[in-house]
Design an enzyme around this catalytic site. Structure first.
Site, PDB file in Angstrom:
ATOM      1  N   HIS A 222       1.143  -1.380  -0.028  1.00 43.97           N
ATOM      2  CA  HIS A 222      -0.376  -0.137   0.025  1.00 43.97           C
ATOM      3  C   HIS A 222       0.792   1.126   0.392  1.00 43.97           C
ATOM      4  O   HIS A 222       0.100   2.437   0.139  1.00 43.97           O
ATOM      5  CB  HIS A 222      -0.797   0.085   1.575  1.00 43.97           C
ATOM      6  CG  HIS A 222      -2.057   0.850   1.203  1.00 43.97           C
ATOM      7  ND1 HIS A 222      -2.235   2.054   2.422  1.00 43.97           N
ATOM      8  CD2 HIS A 222      -3.333   0.702   0.218  1.00 43.97           C
ATOM      9  CE1 HIS A 222      -3.336   2.626   1.802  1.00 43.97           C
ATOM     10  NE2 HIS A 222      -3.678   1.503   0.453  1.00 43.97           N
ATOM     11  N   LYS A 224       3.082   4.126  -0.896  1.00 47.66           N
ATOM     12  CA  LYS A 224       4.054   5.399  -2.087  1.00 47.66           C
ATOM     13  C   LYS A 224       5.066   6.155  -2.493  1.00 47.66           C
ATOM     14  O   LYS A 224       5.185   6.766  -1.123  1.00 47.66           O
ATOM     15  CB  LYS A 224       2.163   6.245  -2.278  1.00 47.66           C
ATOM     16  CG  LYS A 224       0.704   5.497  -2.563  1.00 47.66           C
ATOM     17  CD  LYS A 224       0.491   5.589  -1.145  1.00 47.66           C
ATOM     18  CE  LYS A 224      -1.158   4.788  -1.147  1.00 47.66           C
ATOM     19  NZ  LYS A 224      -1.859   4.411   0.024  1.00 47.66           N
ATOM     20  N   ASP A 229      16.566  11.170  -8.527  1.00 47.22           N
ATOM     21  CA  ASP A 229      18.161  11.534  -8.622  1.00 47.22           C
ATOM     22  C   ASP A 229      18.108  11.306  -7.407  1.00 47.22           C
ATOM     23  O   ASP A 229      19.270  12.330  -6.399  1.00 47.22           O
ATOM     24  CB  ASP A 229      18.001  13.081  -9.330  1.00 47.22           C
ATOM     25  CG  ASP A 229      18.115  12.780 -10.569  1.00 47.22           C
ATOM     26  OD1 ASP A 229      17.666  11.960 -11.425  1.00 47.22           O
ATOM     27  OD2 ASP A 229      17.212  13.887 -11.346  1.00 47.22           O
ATOM     28  N   HIS A 400      -8.979  11.324   2.402  1.00 47.27           N
ATOM     29  CA  HIS A 400      -8.223  10.307   2.127  1.00 47.27           C
ATOM     30  C   HIS A 400      -6.872  10.263   2.758  1.00 47.27           C
ATOM     31  O   HIS A 400      -6.407   9.787   3.285  1.00 47.27           O
ATOM     32  CB  HIS A 400      -8.092  10.144   0.653  1.00 47.27           C
ATOM     33  CG  HIS A 400      -7.761   8.571   0.778  1.00 47.27           C
ATOM     34  ND1 HIS A 400      -5.861   8.062  -0.195  1.00 47.27           N
ATOM     35  CD2 HIS A 400      -8.129   7.211   0.591  1.00 47.27           C
ATOM     36  CE1 HIS A 400      -5.996   6.891  -0.533  1.00 47.27           C
ATOM     37  NE2 HIS A 400      -7.047   6.093   0.554  1.00 47.27           N
ATOM     38  N   LYS A 402      -4.115  10.643   5.564  1.00 47.93           N
ATOM     39  CA  LYS A 402      -3.976  10.143   6.963  1.00 47.93           C
ATOM     40  C   LYS A 402      -2.684  10.460   7.803  1.00 47.93           C
ATOM     41  O   LYS A 402      -1.438  10.420   7.497  1.00 47.93           O
ATOM     42  CB  LYS A 402      -3.526   8.415   6.899  1.00 47.93           C
ATOM     43  CG  LYS A 402      -3.759   7.503   5.313  1.00 47.93           C
ATOM     44  CD  LYS A 402      -3.509   7.561   4.554  1.00 47.93           C
ATOM     45  CE  LYS A 402      -4.408   6.698   3.192  1.00 47.93           C
ATOM     46  NZ  LYS A 402      -5.349   6.111   2.777  1.00 47.93           N
ATOM     47  N   ASP A 407      -0.386  18.191  20.053  1.00 47.01           N
ATOM     48  CA  ASP A 407       0.398  19.470  20.532  1.00 47.01           C
ATOM     49  C   ASP A 407       0.685  20.023  19.458  1.00 47.01           C
ATOM     50  O   ASP A 407       1.651  21.111  20.114  1.00 47.01           O
ATOM     51  CB  ASP A 407       1.045  18.986  21.621  1.00 47.01           C
ATOM     52  CG  ASP A 407       0.616  18.102  22.446  1.00 47.01           C
ATOM     53  OD1 ASP A 407      -0.861  18.321  22.920  1.00 47.01           O
ATOM     54  OD2 ASP A 407       0.897  17.486  23.513  1.00 47.01           O
TER      55      ASP A 407
END
Length: 482
Positions: A222, A224, A229, A400, A402, A407
């Site tokens: 999952h 990404k 470079d 979507h 995450k 604080d």
């Protein structure tokens, strides 16, 4: 005794044996055990076939390896950082990192996540902006481009990405594309034809050995990641597809969070990509060369760790990081997640925080993309409302992201949702950020999203119809295997 009675007795006996197998194999997780026993009870025999398909154990299997890892001195850096943090000799450059040295030590000790402090970060919350920046960086690439996505769609955006990558391959840039076969199931060999002809390389993670059945259906990559470079890295929630530009009528505007990173944290992202790539390929493994880890100038002052987890891990590294962060909160906890199905340990940490007077704010979508997951989310959200937490439903499309911010000092952005699948079944990657400036920016993003969200009150939740309560109950029972 007739033939049908014999068959029925055999089915009951076999189902009993299968149930024992499940109990002994899943004894580490009572929730998953009961969920699978429920499936076995309602779908005899076939339920065990599903178990074999979905419940493989990789915890004692070495899936990822790179023989050249020692050449870049990772082990020496980790040991040195562990020793300096433990003895109090490490000189942190900002207070946020210094105050959370125990969290940094945990990630170092259990996940070998090198701590770096010379990073700059751009927060990206819009799909069009994300791909505009990505395409611009790809266009400027001179040496290599490493791309890894769970989903690459065979649509306008997917084709545009491949056209740009194909052109870079023709220019002599080394381009590698790693995709998850299940997440990118609509891709065909034709999709990569011109790209491969130009010298580009593309590999599928955990491909199916059978035409219609993938025996690793439940364990997907999952992550990404993009590394260009060795100097620029991207990590976050966006996949590749038109829906991530807000062009899907079902979801409308797609709200996600991604990071563009420059600095030495890109080295850690590079290592993760190489490990995943070498697992997926048998013919084009990456071997060490100095250009993979070029010398980078000081890009900024943000402290960061790149943390990964998966079914091959002994510990649930990202979840443990979340719990450690939540437990350290003194003032506020802001969470954005499309799915909220915490296990007992994470739910208890949030409950304790809310009951202790910490401001706990959670934002989830106001529309589902996976219906069972959505109703399970609603069930757990109800428990937090009872402790005084505040819950918001995002209704400007689909959220979507995450993201978790503690604080306004430390934060995490990545690919891991707050659910059993992300913590135990999928291969995930998150950036843990130790910087009050970037954490305040993420808080501002949360506050901006509040303008297009509505608060879910306890009164509204208690007045939900009976049929919704039934959906919640069923979905919650199945939540450990969703």
């Amino acid at each position: 005794m007739n033939f049908s009675s014999i068959i029925l007795g055999l089915i009951i006996f076999l189902n009993f044996i299968f149930a024992l197998v499940v109990v002994f194999k899943e004894r580490r997780d009572a929730g998953a055990t009961w969920a699978w026993l429920l499936v076995l009870s309602f779908i005899p025999i076939a339920g065990f076939m599903l178990y074999l398909l979905f419940a493989q154990n990789f915890r004692h299997v070495r899936l990822f390896h790179w023989g050249d890892l020692k050449k870049i001195g990772v082990e020496e850096i980790i040991l040195e950082q562990l020793d300096q943090i433990q003895t109090g000799k490490y000189q942190f450059r900002n207070q946020s990192a210094s105050k959370n040295r125990d969290l940094i030590y945990m990630h170092l000790n259990n996940n070998h996540s090198i701590f770096t402090e010379e990073n700059a970060v751009d927060i990206i919350t819009d799909g069009q902006e994300k791909f505009d920046k990505l395409f611009k960086d790809i266009d400027a690439a001179k040496d290599y481009i490493h791309i890894q996505y769970y989903i690459i769609q065979n649509d306008n955006l997917g084709k545009k990405l491949m056209n740009i990558l194909t052109q870079k391959a023709r220019e002599g840039v080394k381009v590698r594309v790693l995709y998850d076969q299940l997440g990118s199931k609509k891709l065909t060999r034709r999709f990569f034809h011109d790209f491969r002809a130009a010298g580009g390389l593309a590999e599928a993670f955990f491909p199916s050995k059978l035409r219609l059945i993938n025996l690793r259906l439940n364990y997907r990559n999952h992550r990404k990641l993009v590394i260009i470079d060795g100097e620029i890295g991207f990590v976050g929630g966006f996949n590749v597809g038109d829906e991530y530009l807000g062009l899907n009528s079902k979801f409308g505007y797609w709200r996600d969070t991604h990071l563009r990173i420059t600095g030495s944290a890109v080295y850690a992202m590079q290592i993760r990509f190489i490990l995943d790539w070498n697992q997926a390929t048998h013919h084009h493994s990456i071997t060490y060369s100095p250009n993979l880890f070029p010398r980078v100038d000081l890009a900024g002052k943000i402290g960061m760790q790149i943390v990964t987890s998966g079914p091959d891990s002994e510990f649930e590294h990202i979840k443990n990081g979340y719990i450690k962060m939540i437990s350290s909160a003194k003032k506020s906890i802001y969470i954005q997640t499309p799915y909220f199905i915490p296990d007992t340990s994470l739910l208890d940490a949030l409950r304790i925080a809310a009951l202790s007077g910490v401001e706990v704010k959670i934002m989830i979508p106001d529309k589902p993309d996976h219906i069972f997951v959505y109703w399970a989310t609603y069930s757990y959200i109800g428990e937090l409302l009872r402790t005084g937490a505040t819950v918001y439903l995002y209704n400007n499309g689909f959220i979507h992201a995450k993201t978790i911010v503690i604080d306004e000092e430390i934060s995490s952005v990545g690919t891991a949702n707050i659910d059993y699948r992300s913590f135990r079944l999928n291969f995930e990657v998150n950036a843990f950020l130790y910087d009050d400036h970037i954490s305040k920016k993420l808080t501002e993003v949360f506050d901006e999203d509040l303008r297009v969200s509505r608060q879910l009150t306890m009164e509204e939740y208690l007045q939900r119809p009976r049929w919704i309560r039934i959906k919640e109950s069923v979905s919650r029972l199945l939540s450990p295997i969703l």
